[in-house]
Design an enzyme around this catalytic site. Structure first.
Site, PDB file in Angstrom:
ATOM      1  N   CYS A   4       0.871  -1.180   0.000  1.00  0.00           N
ATOM      2  CA  CYS A   4       0.000   0.000   0.000  1.00  0.00           C
ATOM      3  C   CYS A   4       0.905   1.227   0.000  1.00  0.00           C
ATOM      4  CB  CYS A   4      -0.978  -0.017   1.168  1.00  0.00           C
ATOM      5  SG  CYS A   4      -0.240   0.234   2.798  1.00  0.00           S
ATOM      6  N   ARG A  42      -3.754  -0.389   5.199  1.00  0.00           N
ATOM      7  CA  ARG A  42      -4.225  -1.456   4.321  1.00  0.00           C
ATOM      8  C   ARG A  42      -3.317  -2.672   4.238  1.00  0.00           C
ATOM      9  NH1 ARG A  42      -5.286   2.328  -0.742  1.00  0.00           N
ATOM     10  NH2 ARG A  42      -3.409   3.244   0.170  1.00  0.00           N
ATOM     11  N   ASP A 100      -8.447   4.068   0.614  1.00  0.00           N
ATOM     12  CA  ASP A 100      -7.408   4.427   1.581  1.00  0.00           C
ATOM     13  C   ASP A 100      -8.073   5.029   2.820  1.00  0.00           C
ATOM     14  OD1 ASP A 100      -5.192   5.192   3.001  1.00  0.00           O
ATOM     15  OD2 ASP A 100      -4.349   6.461   1.423  1.00  0.00           O
TER      16      ASP A 100
END
Length: 146
Positions: A9, A15, A114
């Site tokens: 990520c 994440r 995100d």
């Protein structure tokens, strides 16, 4: 470490640590790493990420954000990117491994939202997307790990 699954990520505090932790929970013993393209090096997992994982019986308190390295990429059997932008970045920077680089949610051709510096709802959405994306990779990962 060679022969691992790599989750990628941006900051490596939300994440990809969630994805790595969920994969390890689903498939104990599978070598799994996470890293960020622009990692917040040295930081721990985001508190909301830690809380959501704690609710699933996963402890992220030991996580430390790590910058993506050439060795991570070179030694990975499978690299799962959270977004199409990460995917493109990885394939451009590391064309020699492009066949091992995939979008985590490629089955749905979807980016994982995100959640960094956003609400619990956004973290829950991202976690749900990650769980869904991982579910489509488990058979392939079993094959790679065999």
């Amino acid at each position: 470490m060679s022969g691992h699954i790599l989750m990628v990520c941006t900051g490596n505090v939300c994440r990809s640590p969630i994805a790595a932790a969920l994969l390890i929970q689903s498939m104990p013993g599978v070598a799994t790493l996470s890293a960020g393209t622009h990692a917040l090096v040295g930081r721990g997992a985001d508190p909301l990420a830690m809380a959501l994982m704690q609710e699933r019986g996963i402890d992220l308190s030991a996580h430390v954000a790590t910058a993506l390295s050439d060795a991570h990429v070179r030694n990975a059997n499978l690299i799962l990117a959270m977004t199409r932008a990460h995917l493109t970045w990885l394939k451009t920077l590391y064309p020699e491994v492009k066949e091992r680089v995939h979008l985590l949610c490629e089955n749905d051709d979807t980016d994982v939202v995100d959640p960094y510096r956003r609400t619990r709802f956004t973290f829950e959405l991202a976690t749900s997307q990650i769980e869904h994306g991982l579910s489509h990779w488990l058979d392939a990962i079993r094959t790679l790990s065999a």
